[in-house]
Design an enzyme around this catalytic site. Sequence first.
Site, short mmCIF file in Angstrom:
data_model
loop_
_atom_site.label_atom_id
_atom_site.label_comp_id
_atom_site.label_asym_id
_atom_site.label_seq_id
_atom_site.Cartn_x
_atom_site.Cartn_y
_atom_site.Cartn_z
N TRP A 81 -20.58 66.25 39.00
CA TRP A 81 -20.98 64.86 38.76
C TRP A 81 -19.79 64.12 38.18
O TRP A 81 -19.32 64.44 37.07
CB TRP A 81 -22.16 64.81 37.79
CG TRP A 81 -22.60 63.42 37.45
CD1 TRP A 81 -23.08 62.48 38.30
CD2 TRP A 81 -22.61 62.82 36.14
NE1 TRP A 81 -23.38 61.32 37.62
CE2 TRP A 81 -23.11 61.50 36.29
CE3 TRP A 81 -22.25 63.25 34.88
CZ2 TRP A 81 -23.25 60.63 35.22
CZ3 TRP A 81 -22.39 62.40 33.80
CH2 TRP A 81 -22.89 61.10 33.98
N PRO A 83 -19.09 60.21 38.41
CA PRO A 83 -19.42 58.88 38.96
C PRO A 83 -18.25 57.91 38.99
O PRO A 83 -18.24 56.98 39.81
CB PRO A 83 -20.53 58.38 38.03
CG PRO A 83 -20.35 59.16 36.76
CD PRO A 83 -19.85 60.50 37.18
N TRP A 97 -2.34 76.04 45.04
CA TRP A 97 -2.31 74.86 44.21
C TRP A 97 -2.05 73.56 44.99
O TRP A 97 -1.48 72.61 44.47
CB TRP A 97 -1.28 75.00 43.08
CG TRP A 97 -1.65 76.14 42.17
CD1 TRP A 97 -1.11 77.39 42.15
CD2 TRP A 97 -2.69 76.14 41.19
NE1 TRP A 97 -1.73 78.18 41.22
CE2 TRP A 97 -2.71 77.43 40.60
CE3 TRP A 97 -3.60 75.18 40.74
CZ2 TRP A 97 -3.60 77.80 39.60
CZ3 TRP A 97 -4.49 75.53 39.74
CH2 TRP A 97 -4.49 76.83 39.18
N GLU A 108 -24.91 60.88 46.73
CA GLU A 108 -25.51 59.79 45.95
C GLU A 108 -25.38 60.05 44.45
O GLU A 108 -25.20 61.18 44.01
CB GLU A 108 -27.00 59.65 46.30
CG GLU A 108 -27.28 59.12 47.69
CD GLU A 108 -28.77 58.94 47.91
OE1 GLU A 108 -29.18 57.81 48.22
OE2 GLU A 108 -29.53 59.92 47.74
N ASP A 352 -26.48 72.17 15.50
CA ASP A 352 -25.52 71.65 14.55
C ASP A 352 -25.53 70.12 14.53
O ASP A 352 -25.78 69.47 15.54
CB ASP A 352 -24.11 72.14 14.93
CG ASP A 352 -23.04 71.50 14.08
OD1 ASP A 352 -22.97 71.81 12.89
OD2 ASP A 352 -22.29 70.65 14.62
N GLU A 407 -29.95 71.42 11.59
CA GLU A 407 -29.07 71.14 10.46
C GLU A 407 -29.17 69.64 10.16
O GLU A 407 -28.47 68.83 10.75
CB GLU A 407 -27.62 71.52 10.78
CG GLU A 407 -26.72 71.39 9.55
CD GLU A 407 -25.25 71.20 9.89
OE1 GLU A 407 -24.41 71.62 9.09
OE2 GLU A 407 -24.94 70.61 10.94
#
Length: 695
Positions: A81, A83, A97, A108, A352, A407
Amino acid sequence: MGGKYSSMDPADIQIPNLKSLLDRDPYLKPYKNEIKKRYALFKDYLEKIETGEKDLDSFSKSYMKFGIHLNEDNSVSIKEWAPGAEQVFLTGDFNNWAKTENPFQKLEYGKWELFIPPNNDGTCQLKHLSEIKIIIKDKNGQYLERLSPWATYVTQANNPSNDTSYKQRLWVPGPDQLYIPKYPKPKKPRSLRIYECHVGIATQECRVGTYSEFTTNIIPRIVKQGYNAIQLMAIMEHAYYASFGYQVTSFYAASSRFGTPEELKQLVDEAHRNNLYVFLDVVHSHASKNTLDGLNMFDGTEACFFHSGYKGQHPLWDSRLFNYGDYEVLRFLLSNLRWYIEEYKFDGFRFDGVTSMLYHSRGMGQGFSGHYDEYYGLNVDVEGVVYLMLANHMLHELYPELITIAEDVSGMPGLCRPVNEGGVGFDYRLGMAIPDKWIKLLKESKDEDWNMGDIVWTLTNRRWLEKTVAYVESHDQALVGDKTVAFWLMDKEMYSYMSTLSPQNSVITRGIALHNMIVLITHSLGGEAFLNFMGNEFGHPEWLDFPRQGNNENYNYARRQWNLIDDELLKYKFMGRWDAAVNSLEEKYGWLSSDPAYVSWKHEDDKIITFERANLVFVFNFHPYKSFADYPVGVNQPGKYKIVLNSDNLEFGGDDRIDINVLHCTKPEPFANRLHRIFIYIPSRTTIVYKLGNN
């Protein structure tokens, strides 16, 4: 992320068990509409997920579709993803490479997909440990090197002095290298006794410890001490070791500095063999600012996974803040939780930085007076609250035995109540005021000035039926800049007088006595679970400081000195034995899973605290020099009381002033709001636990 529920009149929004929440805490009634609005947004999130996907179960298993996957026919499927990207490519050692040889196809909603067929001979083009990179062509035509947000294995470069960024490698070991768990998950503990630990510092040597060493060397220690859960810190990959794991770069990758994914699986499995629940310290409150090996600017834009502008920055932590209202961010974070459960078999999560997620202020510069306006005003980050509701709803629906811990320092009401009551859904919150109180007392007050009522208030001041994890100190108190409780108590004297062969030292005697008392009163009075950071059970000296530029990359304080507890000629053994004895007694009588204690006596001049919990009577004498003979203690049940734990015992570093074989018979005389009384001998700086009868 609005929807039909959040556009409804609050009067029409139905929360199944809201009445239970409001009846338990009538002060919440003026905020009923705000609670309903949060719940409505939660329902909108759910509806949007179920409209876009098959269901929440499928949505939260998106790690099976996103990232890189090898298929049975040796082809490769990749989905990302991004965008803000103009184009996406895959490069690596498999194509020498070449940056633009393998372009993704645009789908989409900002998604990109790539299919790589097998070689002509039927083998896969990508091999186990192949190095790969995502290439993002941004709006300015620049080609940016990135790691996949879904990367499951990343390693540091072989030449860290020249290149400190992490490299993504494909983790697809052959069948003979895969670790297959052998042991079932343990049942949810009746009482939680958590051993908070860091794999890297769990070795005695001045280096980074490994998963395998932890499995072999540390798990037996945890079991011996009587803990039934471990909390693993710094597992999610973080490029900067000294961040204690809180600057996460690769959310799906278990840190390779400690070993391989298979070795972590073996660690968890060995814990399960020993009936230990395993918690992951999960960091969804923020992310590292790194771009080359982190999520930051993945698609070439400031947004993507995070809020743009000031809202997406955490100035205190110098990190990025997630956009919890974004559909794809929800996919990423919820799937991240499922990944660690399904792939590594974790039993729960300690979230956390929850306070940062709950408020736009991120909790900075905010005292939290306890006024309910603070919990339902404009400062509340409702999207962060609702993300946590969604995460807890998903986890508890799919895994009824799973436990979540928050926490949070703010004390938000309903944080540890079910979502169907209008709560946030956590099982426990950390009692963060407790260690602060102990440190404040040790830093600022003489022993004779300790206020018994204030201590009791701090240990008992928690929301009814919202469970608290009590602790004397966690990793936070041990970090450089602070001191462990043992070091506050004994400081430099620990270097000279901790030998059992050395002359008696009043600082050490006081330190061990108070250390033991502080552990027990916190354990038995402070909550419904107990937590200890590794090494503190035996009074680990000094602070914790990771190798960094500021200390010339020194590992001397980034390790645990197990020799101190193992050496019979050192007094650390007294605190270690006490810690084990307290856990053993809790296992037998279960005070953590019992109703909160009834405190019957707080005497400021005598420095005595007395309370009852789980059919045990706890007596603490914090006085620095006064011992009391025939001291009255109120009890409700008549009979004979015997000692079941006594800190003055020689094996705990005491002076052996108490005859533990003496039975204490009740007298039918009311005392301290109790129907009967016993008379006891309670020496100074001593705690004793009594049990009625012969069991």
